[in-house]
Write a protein that holds these residues in place. Sequence first.
Motif, short mmCIF file in Angstrom:
data_model
loop_
_atom_site.label_atom_id
_atom_site.label_comp_id
_atom_site.label_asym_id
_atom_site.label_seq_id
_atom_site.Cartn_x
_atom_site.Cartn_y
_atom_site.Cartn_z
N GLY A 137 21.42 -11.10 -21.45
CA GLY A 137 21.46 -9.68 -21.15
C GLY A 137 21.67 -8.85 -22.40
O GLY A 137 21.87 -9.38 -23.50
N PRO A 138 21.64 -7.53 -22.26
CA PRO A 138 21.87 -6.65 -23.42
C PRO A 138 23.24 -6.89 -24.03
O PRO A 138 24.22 -7.13 -23.32
CB PRO A 138 21.76 -5.24 -22.81
CG PRO A 138 21.03 -5.42 -21.52
CD PRO A 138 21.39 -6.78 -21.02
N ASP A 139 23.30 -6.84 -25.34
CA ASP A 139 24.56 -6.95 -26.08
C ASP A 139 25.22 -8.32 -25.95
O ASP A 139 26.41 -8.46 -26.20
CB ASP A 139 25.55 -5.87 -25.65
CG ASP A 139 25.03 -4.47 -25.86
OD1 ASP A 139 24.39 -4.24 -26.91
OD2 ASP A 139 25.23 -3.61 -24.98
N MET A 140 24.46 -9.34 -25.53
CA MET A 140 24.98 -10.69 -25.49
C MET A 140 24.72 -11.38 -26.83
O MET A 140 24.05 -10.84 -27.70
CB MET A 140 24.36 -11.48 -24.34
CG MET A 140 24.66 -10.89 -22.97
SD MET A 140 26.42 -10.91 -22.56
CE MET A 140 26.65 -12.66 -22.22
N ALA A 141 25.25 -12.59 -26.98
CA ALA A 141 25.10 -13.31 -28.26
C ALA A 141 25.00 -14.80 -27.99
O ALA A 141 25.49 -15.29 -26.96
CB ALA A 141 26.29 -13.01 -29.17
N PRO A 142 24.39 -15.55 -28.92
CA PRO A 142 24.19 -16.98 -28.72
C PRO A 142 25.40 -17.83 -29.10
O PRO A 142 25.36 -18.61 -30.06
CB PRO A 142 22.99 -17.28 -29.63
CG PRO A 142 23.16 -16.33 -30.78
CD PRO A 142 23.72 -15.08 -30.16
N LEU A 143 26.49 -17.70 -28.32
CA LEU A 143 27.62 -18.59 -28.57
C LEU A 143 27.24 -20.03 -28.21
O LEU A 143 27.65 -20.98 -28.90
CB LEU A 143 28.84 -18.16 -27.74
CG LEU A 143 29.42 -16.78 -28.00
CD1 LEU A 143 30.73 -16.62 -27.23
CD2 LEU A 143 29.64 -16.52 -29.49
N CYS A 144 26.49 -20.20 -27.12
CA CYS A 144 26.01 -21.52 -26.69
C CYS A 144 24.65 -21.74 -27.34
O CYS A 144 23.65 -21.15 -26.94
CB CYS A 144 25.91 -21.55 -25.17
SG CYS A 144 25.32 -23.12 -24.50
N GLN A 145 24.62 -22.58 -28.39
CA GLN A 145 23.42 -22.75 -29.19
C GLN A 145 22.68 -24.02 -28.76
O GLN A 145 23.28 -25.10 -28.69
CB GLN A 145 23.79 -22.85 -30.68
CG GLN A 145 24.68 -21.72 -31.14
CD GLN A 145 24.09 -20.92 -32.28
OE1 GLN A 145 22.90 -20.94 -32.56
NE2 GLN A 145 24.95 -20.20 -32.96
#
Length: 365
Positions: free
Chosen positions: A316-324
Amino acid sequence: MLPFDPKPAVPVLLSGNPYERGLGQATKAGVSDERIRSAVLGRIDQASATGLLDKDGLRYVEAQRAFLLAEDPDTMAELTGIADGFGLSEDDLFVHQHITILRDLKTGARIDTDGCSTWAVGDGDDGPLVVKNRDFSGTHLGVQRVFLHEGPDIETGRMICVGSAGSPGAYSSGINATGLALVDNHVGTRRHGIGWLRYFAMTRILATCRTVDEAVAFIAARRHAGGGNLVMADRSGATAAIEFGTDTFGIERGVASWRTNHFVTAKMAGDNLLENGDRIDENSSIRFDFLSRMVPSRRWNVAAAASLMASHAEDGPDMAPLCQHPGRDDSQTISTVIYRCDRASLHFLEGNPCSGQWQLFEMTV
């Protein structure tokens, strides 16, 4: 993401003096000697092929050996036990522990990379928490283990350490019986020196320190090899993030702490060594900004922390790839840890946190 339903699990018990605990990995960790030898020697071969083990590199390693034998004999004894147990030479295993630093010293060398996203909060529905997604090459899948250490050198009683078979102590994270927990991040840096390896220091901190204050004092009183961050919390709710130079540190204290794979303090930001084209380096700022928005914004519990660490950029918007997830030869998230300081317990998941099975490890077995 699967429902959060952790299953009770039993850690690998390593008891005795440091050498005996190292030796015990070979008989108790359930990983074949050949697999460990192949992983260690393969990485050394790769380092040699990329020019890391030239005269300057080997001279640095020998200076490190002399320093650590004098300053950290317990971890060195554990390393010798691991080498003897898996049929490796102690020389090869010692070089293996320094490859990340050697990569920094020879800028531009291509070899496996590692990352990690970490944070800690001092208060929440489940008390103080310390959390980490461990991002590393896929070669560590299948050799990660949760070890329970007990021995005469562990002044804090016992410690649970997450690491990889073939490496000593808290190679990635850990918690001791007094409720002090810590996790680390790799950070490439322009300045290394002769001194304590970060993950060797992590093991001694867990073995001898009971609070964040004691851990910060331990670090400040010693000379370090440099590179990387530590994030920690204790049972009282104190937290800290520490950025490692050699004799200079960036230290932030507060009710919450978080880090990814670069330095952010004024003291240390100028020493960042970022690699163009490396996915971990390129998204480190995105992950850091995401944690900066999320971690201080709510009251956390273990289940909510597990959900956060399963975040992807495409969620979603403003999310980040913590789970790579794996792609090309990049690092991937190979495990997630959530430590509860009040209970000295560990929630652990191997693999990507969006799809794996959580396990609960207690300090008693």
